[in-house]
Structure formats: structure tokens, C-alpha cells
Design an enzyme around this catalytic site. Structure first.
Site, PDB file in Angstrom:
ATOM      1  N   GLU A  28       0.829  -1.209   0.000  1.00  0.00           N
ATOM      2  CA  GLU A  28       0.000   0.000   0.000  1.00  0.00           C
ATOM      3  C   GLU A  28       0.868   1.266   0.000  1.00  0.00           C
ATOM      4  O   GLU A  28       1.756   1.409   0.834  1.00  0.00           O
ATOM      5  CB  GLU A  28      -0.935   0.008   1.218  1.00  0.00           C
ATOM      6  N   ARG A  69     -17.710   0.044   4.663  1.00  0.00           N
ATOM      7  CA  ARG A  69     -18.656  -0.738   3.854  1.00  0.00           C
ATOM      8  C   ARG A  69     -19.473  -1.678   4.752  1.00  0.00           C
ATOM      9  O   ARG A  69     -20.614  -2.016   4.451  1.00  0.00           O
ATOM     10  CB  ARG A  69     -17.813  -1.544   2.849  1.00  0.00           C
ATOM     11  N   CYS A  77      -8.159  -0.941   7.939  1.00  0.00           N
ATOM     12  CA  CYS A  77      -6.768  -1.043   7.470  1.00  0.00           C
ATOM     13  C   CYS A  77      -6.241   0.320   7.023  1.00  0.00           C
ATOM     14  O   CYS A  77      -5.123   0.712   7.382  1.00  0.00           O
ATOM     15  CB  CYS A  77      -6.650  -2.043   6.327  1.00  0.00           C
ATOM     16  N   HIS A  96      -1.470  -5.418   2.379  1.00  0.00           N
ATOM     17  CA  HIS A  96      -2.663  -6.269   2.345  1.00  0.00           C
ATOM     18  C   HIS A  96      -2.290  -7.632   1.757  1.00  0.00           C
ATOM     19  O   HIS A  96      -1.615  -7.695   0.729  1.00  0.00           O
ATOM     20  CB  HIS A  96      -3.743  -5.637   1.463  1.00  0.00           C
TER      21      HIS A  96
HETATM   22  N1  PCA Z   1      -8.778  -6.080   6.658  1.00  0.00           N
HETATM   23  C1  PCA Z   1      -9.708  -4.976   6.804  1.00  0.00           C
HETATM   24  C2  PCA Z   1      -9.640  -4.602   8.271  1.00  0.00           C
HETATM   25  C3  PCA Z   1      -8.946  -5.732   8.946  1.00  0.00           C
HETATM   26  C4  PCA Z   1      -8.365  -6.538   7.871  1.00  0.00           C
HETATM   27  O1  PCA Z   1      -7.620  -7.508   8.015  1.00  0.00           O
HETATM   28  C5  PCA Z   1      -9.428  -3.809   5.848  1.00  0.00           C
HETATM   29  O2  PCA Z   1      -8.913  -4.059   4.759  1.00  0.00           O
HETATM   30  O3  PCA Z   1      -9.721  -2.668   6.190  1.00  0.00           O
END
Ligand code: PCA
Length: 229
Positions: A90, A100, A153, A187
Site C-alpha cells: 500500500e 462498507r 486497514c 494487504h
Molecule cells: N482487513 C480490513 C480490516 C482488517 C483486515 O484484516 C481492511 O482491509 O480494512
């Protein structure tokens, strides 16, 4: 001594596990055995892992507590992006909460800032392009990503960068040369599902390579990384 703080998240949205925590735990296990690539390149590196709640506000409070306890040299936060098929490095945290789905405490904020008066966006200070090149060379599916979404996140990424780099885009620039603590967010895909093109071991290696690249004091490499979306 060099210390890396790595965070993963609790399960959310009714799931019984979160692969981001699996990755953090496996990194901690490899680190305890001295088996990380990052440790081979940066002697004296220890890794501390913390699990964050999927709750607006509380996630950042837990991150603050971990930073205060660990005094890390680099902070790498991990989360799940279900339905994706690559490790996503990211690049940007947005000063925006627009959930969401409800978080694990039932809150669903819409179009709120994370930090009142904060810069609209802050950039990761990890060496993402250097890492992208190394992870690609290791044949692990990886992407530079321009959006971490607008749920917890993104809140952790933006909040982390705000804490590490003073909160304004201008200050972030000024700090870049001298700030010893790099920070950012990755992510990971679901990892466990049979059709997921990234395995847990590959995700762990990718984060290990990102850690190794980001502990290097030099500026990031300059190769093209632009994307249409
Ligand atoms: N993914 C979510 C929040 C916690 C996670 O593991 C996100 O992408 O915001």
C-alpha cells in the site's frame, strides 16, 4: 539492536481467522529462529508482533500502545484484502473513514476524517519499489497499490503515518531524510483458499523481503510503478 514491529488483525466480518495474523505469527517464529532474510542482511534484528482489533479508534490505540512498548525502528502493519490475488504494497493512506460493513464493535462511520484537520493523504515510507523488485524476482505475486480502502486497514495506515511523520504532507517530506522510523501497510489475500495464487509461505517471504528492503537507509529505488487504477 534493531526492532521491527509487525501487526496483524483479528478476524472480522464473521470469519474465524485472519490470514494477516497467520503471517505475523509465522514471521515471529522465523525471527525467533534467526531465519529471516531481513536478519541475514541486518544483524541484531528482532521482531515483535501485535494483534490489532478490527475496531475504528481502538485499532490505532492498540497500535500506539505497541509503538510505545516496543520503540520500533520500522513498523509494518498487515491486513486481509479478501478477493485479491497478490500481496499488495500500500502506497497511500487517506484521511477517510467510510466503512462498507460494521467493525467488530458494530460501528460503521461514513465519510469522517480519521484525524480532524490532518493532511488528506500520507504516503508509506517503506521502500516499496525496492521491495516490489525483490518480491517479483522471488516469483511471488505482488502489486503496488494506490488504495488501502476506507475501512480499518486504511485507518491504521493513515494513523501510523500521522504518528510517525507529524501529520502534514509537508512535514512528511521534511522528515523523510532524518526520520529513522519507516512505516507502512501490506494487504494479503485470503492465503488459505485452494484457488489463492499466494501461499502463506510466499506472503511471509514477501513481508520478510519488504522488511529487509525497508531497513536499508538509502532512499527507495526509482523505477516506474504507475498504475491505471
Ligand atoms: N482487513 C480490513 C480490516 C482488517 C483486515 O484484516 C481492511 O482491509 O480494512
Amino acid at each position: 539492536m534493531t526492532t521491527a514491529l509487525i501487526t496483524g488483525f483479528d478476524p472480522f466480518a464473521g470469519a474465524d481467522h485472519n490470514p494477516s495474523w497467520d503471517v505475523a505469527e509465522e514471521l515471529a517464529a522465523r525471527a525467533a529462529d534467526g531465519h529471516l532474510i531481513a536478519q541475514a542482511e541486518h544483524t541484531g534484528l528482532t521482531v515483535d508482533v501485535h494483534r490489532l482489533p478490527v475496531v475504528h479508534g481502538a485499532a490505532l490505540e492498540a497500535l500506539d500502545a505497541a509503538i510505545a512498548a516496543v520503540a520500533p525502528d520500522v513498523v509494518l502493519c498487515l491486513g486481509l484484502a479478501d478477493g485479491t490475488d497478490a500481496v499488495r504494497l500500500e502506497r497511500v493512506g487517506l484521511n477517510l473513514r467510510d466503512a462498507r460493513i460494521p467493525d467488530n464493535a458494530g460501528a460503521q462511520p461514513v465519510d469522517e476524517p480519521i484525524v480532524d484537520g490532518g493532511a488528506p493523504a500520507l504516503f508509506s515510507t517503506l521502500r516499496l519499489k525496492a521491495a516490489h523488485a525483490r518480491i517479483t524476482a522471488a516469483q511471488i505475486p505482488v502489486q503496488l497499490s494506490l488504495s488501502a480502502g476506507s475501512f480499518v486497514c486504511n485507518e491504521v495506515l493513515y494513523g501510523l503515518l500521522h504518528r510517525l511523520h507529524g501529520g502534514s504532507a509537508e512535514q512528511q517530506d521534511d522528515d523523510e531524510a532524518s526520520a529513522p522510523v519507516r512505516g507502512g501497510f501490506v494487504h494479503v489475500p485470503s492465503l488459505r483458499e485452494a484457488d489463492c495464487p499466494v501461499s502463506l509461505q510466499q506472503a511471509v517471504e514477501a513481508v520478510d523481503l519488504l522488511l529487509a528492503a525497508s531497513l536499508d537507509d538509502r532512499p527507495d529505488v526509482e523505477h516506474p510503478g504507475g498504475a491505471l487504477h
